[in-house]
Design an enzyme around this catalytic site. Structure first.
Site, PDB file in Angstrom:
ATOM      1  N   HIS A 206      -5.330  -3.725   5.666  1.00 45.07           N
ATOM      2  CA  HIS A 206      -4.966  -4.020   4.280  1.00 45.07           C
ATOM      3  C   HIS A 206      -6.120  -4.687   3.542  1.00 45.07           C
ATOM      4  O   HIS A 206      -6.101  -5.879   3.252  1.00 45.07           O
ATOM      5  CB  HIS A 206      -3.700  -4.895   4.204  1.00 45.07           C
ATOM      6  CG  HIS A 206      -3.374  -5.292   2.791  1.00 45.07           C
ATOM      7  ND1 HIS A 206      -2.909  -4.386   1.852  1.00 45.07           N
ATOM      8  CD2 HIS A 206      -3.488  -6.475   2.138  1.00 45.07           C
ATOM      9  CE1 HIS A 206      -2.753  -4.999   0.692  1.00 45.07           C
ATOM     10  NE2 HIS A 206      -3.096  -6.267   0.834  1.00 45.07           N
TER      11      HIS A 206
ATOM     12  N   ASP B 258       0.837  -1.206   0.000  1.00 46.61           N
ATOM     13  CA  ASP B 258       0.000   0.000   0.000  1.00 46.61           C
ATOM     14  C   ASP B 258       0.875   1.261   0.000  1.00 46.61           C
ATOM     15  O   ASP B 258       0.545   2.265  -0.644  1.00 46.61           O
ATOM     16  CB  ASP B 258      -0.928  -0.005   1.225  1.00 46.61           C
ATOM     17  CG  ASP B 258      -1.820  -1.231   1.240  1.00 46.61           C
ATOM     18  OD1 ASP B 258      -2.255  -1.653   0.157  1.00 46.61           O
ATOM     19  OD2 ASP B 258      -2.060  -1.778   2.331  1.00 46.61           O
TER      20      ASP B 258
END
Ligand code: NAD
Ligand code: LMR
Length: 348
Positions: free
Chosen positions: A200, A173
Site C-alpha cells: 500500500h 486501493d
C-alpha cells in the site's frame, strides 16, 4: 465476493461464542481523527457490534459521547490516556482498528510518516498484545508496508503472535480501483471488487486489471491510465486537501467494509475473499508460493479468504498480464525495503 453486512441471529451468536462468551467489542485507536470519527460512525450503524470502544489521546470522550446518542443497539465508551484508558479500551476487544497517527501533507511520501507513526503504532500494538492478545488487529496508520511488520514484531516479542489475526488495511486501493474503472466503463458496477495486490504505497500498489470483466477490453492506454490513478489516488486527495490531511471519508468507508467483512467471516460466513496486506506466515501453503515467486518478501497484499480465525487462505498471485508482472517484479525491492524498515525498528 464482498458479502452483505446483515447476519442471521444464529451467525451472530456463533461469533460471540467463537471468540469469547462476551459481547463483540471493537476498539478504534485514534477514534477522534479524520478517519477515526467517520469510521466509528459507520461501525456504530452495524448490528454486528455490541460494544464500540473509542480511544484517542485527545477528544476520545467527546466523540464517544456524541456517537453514543445514536439509536442503534451497540454501547459506546470513550477513553483517553488518563485512568488506564488504553487498557480499558482494549480489554476484551475482539477487533482493534488503528487509524492513529499523522497523515501526509503535499510533497510527502507515506514513508515520510514513519518517523512519527512507527512509535505510535508500536506502543499501541504493545498495549494490545498485553490487554487483548487474541484480538484481530487492523492497521490503517501509514506507512502500512512498514507499520504492519511493526505490529507483528511487537506481538512476537510479547509471545502472543498469531499472523492470521494481523491485517494491513489496503481496502481503499480496491475501492478506488472499482470506482475508477466504473468511470470509464459505464457497464461496470462500482461495487464490484477488483483485485489490488503487492503493498500500500505508490508503485507497490498493483491493480490486476487483466481480470476485470467489462464488455469492452481495456486498451493499453486505459490500463496505464487506470494503474497510475489507482497507485497515486492517495496523492490526488492529499493535493486537493492542500495541507489539511489525506483521505479520511473514503478510508473510513473502506476500513468499515474490511472490519465488517472480518466480523462476518469470524461469525462463520464463508467465501469472503478480499485483498489485505498480511504476513505470508498466516497461510504457510499459499504464503510459501508467493514467497517463492517474489523473493521471500514475507508480507504481501494478497487476495485473502477470511475465516473464523482471521486469515483462512492466502491466494497465490496466479496468472496476471505481462504488464502487471513487470510492475510487480519492479515493486518487490521497494516493498521489501519498507518491510525490513518496520522489522528493524522493533528489533534494534
Ligand atoms: P488525523 O490526524 O486526522 O487523526 C489521527 C488521530 O490519531 C488524531 O485524532 C490523533 O489525536 C490520534 N493519535 C495520535 N497519536 C495517538 C496515540 N498514540 N494514541 C491514540 N490516538 C492517537 O489523521 P487521519 O487522517 O485520520 O489519518 C490517520 C492515519 O491513517 C495516517 O497515518 C494516514 O496516513 C493513514 N491512512 C491510511 C490509509 C490506508 O489506506 N491504510 C488511508 C488514509 C489514511
Ligand atoms: C491513501 O491511500 O489515501 C492513504 O494511504 C493516505 C495517503 O497518504 O495517501
Amino acid at each position: 465476493m464482498f458479502a452483505s453486512r446483515q447476519l442471521t441471529f444464529s451467525a451472530r451468536r456463533a461469533f460471540s461464542t467463537s471468540i469469547t462468551a462476551n459481547a463483540t467489542k471493537v476498539a478504534v485507536l485514534g477514534a477522534a481523527g479524520g478517519i477515526g470519527q467517520p469510521l466509528s460512525l459507520l461501525l456504530k450503524q452495524s448490528t454486528l457490534i455490541d460494544h464500540l470502544s473509542l480511544y484517542d489521546i485527545v477528544n476520545g470522550l467527546g466523540v464517544a459521547a456524541d456517537l453514543s446518542h445514536i439509536n442503534t443497539p451497540s454501547k459506546v465508551t470513550g477513553h483517553v490516556p488518563e485512568n488506564d484508558g488504553l487498557k480499558e479500551a482494549l480489554t476484551d476487544a475482539n477487533i482493534v482498528v488503528i487509524p492513529a497517527g499523522v497523515p501526509r501533507k503535499p510533497g510527502m511520501t507515506r514513508d515520510d510518516l514513519f518517523g512519527t507513526n512507527a512509535s505510535i503504532v508500536r506502543d499501541l500494538a504493545s498495549a494490545a498484545a498485553q490487554h487483548c492478545p487474541k484480538a484481530h488487529i487492523l492497521v490503517i496508520s501509514n506507512p502500512v508496508n512498514s507499520t504492519l511488520p511493526i505490529v507483528s514484531e511487537v506481538f512476537k516479542k510479547a509471545g502472543v503472535y498469531n499472523p492470521r489475526r494481523i491485517f494491513g488495511v489496503s481496502t481503499l486501493d480496491v475501492v478506488r480501483a472499482s470506482r475508477f474503472v466504473s468511470e470509464i466503463r459505464k457497464d461496470f458496477d462500482p461495487s464490484t471488487p477488483i483485485s489490488v495486490i503487492g503493498g500500500h504505497s505508490g508503485t507497490t500498489i498493483i491493480p490486476v486489471l487483466s481480470k476485470v470483466q467489462t464488455s469492452q477490453k481495456f486498451t493499453q492506454k486505459e490500463v496505464e491510465y487506470l494503474t497510475h490513478r489507482i497507485q497515486f489516488g492517495g496523492d490526488e486527495v492529499v493535493k486537493a486537501k492542500a495541507g489539511t490531511g489525506s483521505a479520511t471519508l473514503s478510508m473510513a468507508f473502506a476500513g468499515a467494509r474490511f472490519a465488517l467483512n472480518l466480523l462476518e467471516a469470524v461469525s462463520g460466513k464463508s467465501g469472503i475473499v478480499t485483498p489485505t496486506f498480511v504476513s505470508l506466515e498466516a497461510d504457510p501453503e499459499g504464503g510459501k508460493i508467493i514467497n517463492q515467486e517474489y523473493d521471500n518478501c514475507g508480507y504481501f497484499a494478497a487476495n485473502v479468504e477470511l475465516g473464523p480465525e482471521g486469515v483462512q487462505k492466502i491466494h497465490p498471485v496466479g496468472e496476471i498480464s505481462e504488464f502487471e508482472q513487470k510492475l510487480l517484479n519492479e515493486a518487490i525491492p521497494q516493498l521489501k525495503t519498507n518491510i525490513q524498515k518496520g522489522i528493524q525498528f522493533v528489533n534494534v
